[in-house]
Design a protein around this motif. Sequence first.
Motif, PDB file in Angstrom:
ATOM      1  N   THR A   1      69.627  -7.378   1.434  1.00 22.98           N
ATOM      2  CA  THR A   1      68.245  -7.536   0.976  1.00 22.98           C
ATOM      3  C   THR A   1      67.970  -6.627  -0.214  1.00 22.98           C
ATOM      4  OG1 THR A   1      67.522  -8.072   3.226  1.00 22.98           O
ATOM      5  CG2 THR A   1      65.823  -7.377   1.674  1.00 22.98           C
TER       6      THR A   1
ATOM      7  N   ILE B   1      65.788  -2.029   5.789  1.00 19.25           N
ATOM      8  CA  ILE B   1      66.191  -3.391   5.449  1.00 19.25           C
ATOM      9  C   ILE B   1      67.708  -3.404   5.279  1.00 19.25           C
ATOM     10  CG2 ILE B   1      64.012  -4.038   4.353  1.00 19.25           C
ATOM     11  CD1 ILE B   1      65.225  -3.386   1.658  1.00 19.25           C
TER      12      ILE B   1
ATOM     13  N   GLN C   1      69.357  -8.311  -3.204  1.00 19.00           N
ATOM     14  CA  GLN C   1      68.513  -9.438  -3.602  1.00 19.00           C
ATOM     15  C   GLN C   1      67.283  -8.963  -4.369  1.00 19.00           C
ATOM     16  OE1 GLN C   1      67.637 -11.703  -0.083  1.00 19.00           O
ATOM     17  NE2 GLN C   1      69.765 -12.317   0.245  1.00 19.00           N
TER      18      GLN C   1
END
Length: 199
Positions: A167, A163, A170
Motif C-alpha cells: 500500500t 498499512i 501504491q
Amino acid sequence: MKLIKPQDSITDLQLIQLWQDGSTDAFETLYRRYSLNLLAIALDKTRDRELAEELVQDTFISFYNSKVSVGKMTTPMAFLYIILKNKILSLHRRNLVQQRYQNLLKHSYSEADEHTQSLIETRELERLLNTEIEKLPDQCRKVFQLRRQESLSNKQVAEQLLISENTVEQHMRKALRLLRIAFVKHDVLVLLFVLERYL
C-alpha cells in the motif's frame, strides 16, 4: 514416402515440389543443404554465433511461411540469402536507432542533472513542491512526506501508518503521478527528475 537424404542427387526444384506436396523431409533437406552457408554469412556480418544462428533460424521460418510463393523458384539459396540480408539490415537499423536513443538519453539526463542541481535549491521551486504535496490525498500525502521529509523506508512507513508495504508503494506511485501532472501544468519539468529518487 521415401525419406530424402542429404547425399541424394535431387535437384532444388524437385525438393521444392516435394515440399509443397507435403514432404517435411524435403524442407529438412533444403535446411541441411543451405543452413551452413547462411550461418557463415550471418556470422561474418554479426561476429556473434548465437545471434547468427538465431538469424538463420528466423530466415528459414520466413522461408517456410513463403511456401506458397516459392513454387516457381529454382534457386532457393538466392531466395534465402535475400531473406537473411533483410533480417541483418533490420537488425543493424534497430541497433543504430537504439544506440542513438541511448546517447540522446544519456546526454539529456546529464544536462538535466546539472540543471536540477542549480535550480532545486531555490525557494520558489521548494515552495511549489510543498504546495503540490499539500494537495495530495490525505493518506497519499502522509506516505510521501514520511518518505521524503523523514527518509523512512517503505517498511518503516508501513509500520507507522499501520498499512502494508504494498500500500505504501501504491501511494508513492500515485503521489508521483499526481505531482508529475501538476509540474507539467506549471511547466517545471526539472522537478520530475528530483521526484524519481523518492520511489
